[in-house]
Design a protein around this motif. Structure first.
Motif, PDB file in Angstrom:
ATOM      1  N   PRO A 125      -0.496  28.773   4.504  1.00 28.91           N
ATOM      2  CA  PRO A 125       0.781  27.998   4.487  1.00 28.91           C
ATOM      3  C   PRO A 125       1.363  27.934   2.972  1.00 28.91           C
ATOM      4  O   PRO A 125       2.363  27.436   2.579  1.00 28.91           O
ATOM      5  N   GLY A 126       0.343  27.972   1.767  1.00 33.59           N
ATOM      6  CA  GLY A 126       0.846  28.025   0.583  1.00 33.59           C
ATOM      7  C   GLY A 126       1.584  29.153   0.070  1.00 33.59           C
ATOM      8  O   GLY A 126       1.922  29.248  -0.909  1.00 33.59           O
ATOM      9  N   CYS A 127       1.874  30.394   0.963  1.00 34.94           N
ATOM     10  CA  CYS A 127       2.420  31.535   0.653  1.00 34.94           C
ATOM     11  C   CYS A 127       3.732  31.649   1.423  1.00 34.94           C
ATOM     12  O   CYS A 127       3.962  31.475   2.657  1.00 34.94           O
ATOM     13  N   GLY A 128       4.896  31.677   0.462  1.00 34.30           N
ATOM     14  CA  GLY A 128       6.196  31.741   1.254  1.00 34.30           C
ATOM     15  C   GLY A 128       6.559  33.134   1.779  1.00 34.30           C
ATOM     16  O   GLY A 128       7.475  32.952   2.493  1.00 34.30           O
ATOM     17  N   MET A 150      -9.718  33.573  -3.845  1.00 35.38           N
ATOM     18  CA  MET A 150     -10.951  32.547  -3.382  1.00 35.38           C
ATOM     19  C   MET A 150     -10.314  31.283  -3.832  1.00 35.38           C
ATOM     20  O   MET A 150     -10.499  30.887  -4.864  1.00 35.38           O
ATOM     21  N   ASP A 151      -9.876  30.286  -2.954  1.00 27.27           N
ATOM     22  CA  ASP A 151      -9.280  29.236  -3.166  1.00 27.27           C
ATOM     23  C   ASP A 151     -10.260  27.722  -2.974  1.00 27.27           C
ATOM     24  O   ASP A 151      -9.700  26.683  -2.920  1.00 27.27           O
ATOM     25  N   GLY A 152     -11.566  27.919  -3.099  1.00 27.63           N
ATOM     26  CA  GLY A 152     -12.415  27.153  -3.037  1.00 27.63           C
ATOM     27  C   GLY A 152     -13.854  27.590  -2.480  1.00 27.63           C
ATOM     28  O   GLY A 152     -13.979  28.655  -2.107  1.00 27.63           O
ATOM     29  N   LEU A 153     -14.746  26.623  -2.196  1.00 26.12           N
ATOM     30  CA  LEU A 153     -15.861  27.026  -1.653  1.00 26.12           C
ATOM     31  C   LEU A 153     -15.453  27.175   0.045  1.00 26.12           C
ATOM     32  O   LEU A 153     -14.205  27.074   0.326  1.00 26.12           O
ATOM     33  N   THR A 190      -6.041  29.521  -6.374  1.00 26.93           N
ATOM     34  CA  THR A 190      -5.178  28.546  -6.665  1.00 26.93           C
ATOM     35  C   THR A 190      -5.565  27.269  -6.306  1.00 26.93           C
ATOM     36  O   THR A 190      -6.199  26.844  -5.296  1.00 26.93           O
ATOM     37  N   LEU A 191      -5.214  26.559  -7.274  1.00 23.77           N
ATOM     38  CA  LEU A 191      -5.842  25.003  -7.094  1.00 23.77           C
ATOM     39  C   LEU A 191      -4.894  24.192  -6.977  1.00 23.77           C
ATOM     40  O   LEU A 191      -3.749  24.274  -7.574  1.00 23.77           O
ATOM     41  N   PRO A 244      -2.140  27.467 -10.754  1.00 24.29           N
ATOM     42  CA  PRO A 244      -1.822  26.234 -10.190  1.00 24.29           C
ATOM     43  C   PRO A 244      -1.120  26.493  -9.040  1.00 24.29           C
ATOM     44  O   PRO A 244      -0.202  27.125  -8.675  1.00 24.29           O
ATOM     45  N   GLY A 245      -1.354  25.638  -7.858  1.00 21.38           N
ATOM     46  CA  GLY A 245      -0.460  25.789  -6.858  1.00 21.38           C
ATOM     47  C   GLY A 245       0.701  24.515  -6.831  1.00 21.38           C
ATOM     48  O   GLY A 245       0.429  23.394  -6.645  1.00 21.38           O
TER      49      GLY A 245
END
Length: 197
Positions: free
Chosen positions: A38-41, A126-129, A165-166, A194-195
């Motif tokens: 969802p964070g990618c257009g 890698m956007d997190g654990l 991406t945070l 940054p997100g």
């Protein structure tokens, strides 16, 4: 080697009196992806655009025209491209540094298309654990697939970095734990973006 070559390129431009010059070419041979984050257009493009591919010749012409010493290949997912091995090798043959950005779903399967080189780096998203990453890509198990792919790539001598991406509300301790885990895997660097809303 990258610092030396990029430094020499910058010095060369300055000595020539060139005021503005490219450092990185963002080469997107396709927009299609095997995830729908969802964070990618890009997932919102119509099929006409998502099905378009730049072939090897077109990609290498863009590399030559730009002249930048570094080529980043984002996507979509570049490993879906049928000619990605040829594209990357053509860029390496030109002594350009390639950062192939990937979600790593296909990385282990596609490693045989590439040879370890100081000019090639896989940049794994890698956007997190596990919990955060799988939630950000809307599919369970992707974190574990990426970790295994990183291990395999490192074992075969490839350079690997991560790109995270945070987003607002991210727990700093969880980010620190992610970076510790990635460093324990032996990644060669961590990139952070940054997100934006």
């Amino acid at each position: 080697i990258q610092q030396v070559r990029v430094g020499a390129y910058i010095l060369g431009q300055k000595l020539k009196g060139v005021e503005r010059y490219p450092l990185v070419l963002m080469l997107e041979p396709l927009f299609r992806c095997n995830l729908a984050c969802p964070g990618c257009g890009k997932i919102d493009y119509d099929d006409k655009i998502l099905n378009k591919r730049f072939m090897t010749k077109e990609c290498l012409e863009a590399v030559d025209e730009c002249g930048a010493p570094v080529v980043s290949i984002p996507g979509g997912e570049p490993l879906l491209h049928r000619e990605i091995g040829e594209i990357v090798q053509g860029i390496i043959d030109r002594k350009k540094f390639v950062y192939l950005c990937t979600n790593a779903i296909l990385l282990e399967k596609k490693l045989d298309l590439f040879s370890p080189s100081p000019y090639l780096t896989f940049s794994v998203h890698m956007d997190g654990l596990r919990e955060e990453h799988d939630a950000s890509v809307c599919r369970e198990g992707i974190f574990d697939i990426a970790v295994e792919a990183i291990k395999k790539a490192k074992a075969r001598g490839f350079r690997v970095t991560t790109n995270s991406t945070l987003f607002l509300g991210t727990d700093p301790q969880r980010v620190r734990d992610l970076f510790d885990e990635m460093m324990d895997l032996g990644v060669d660097g961590l990139m952070i973006s940054p997100g934006y809303a």
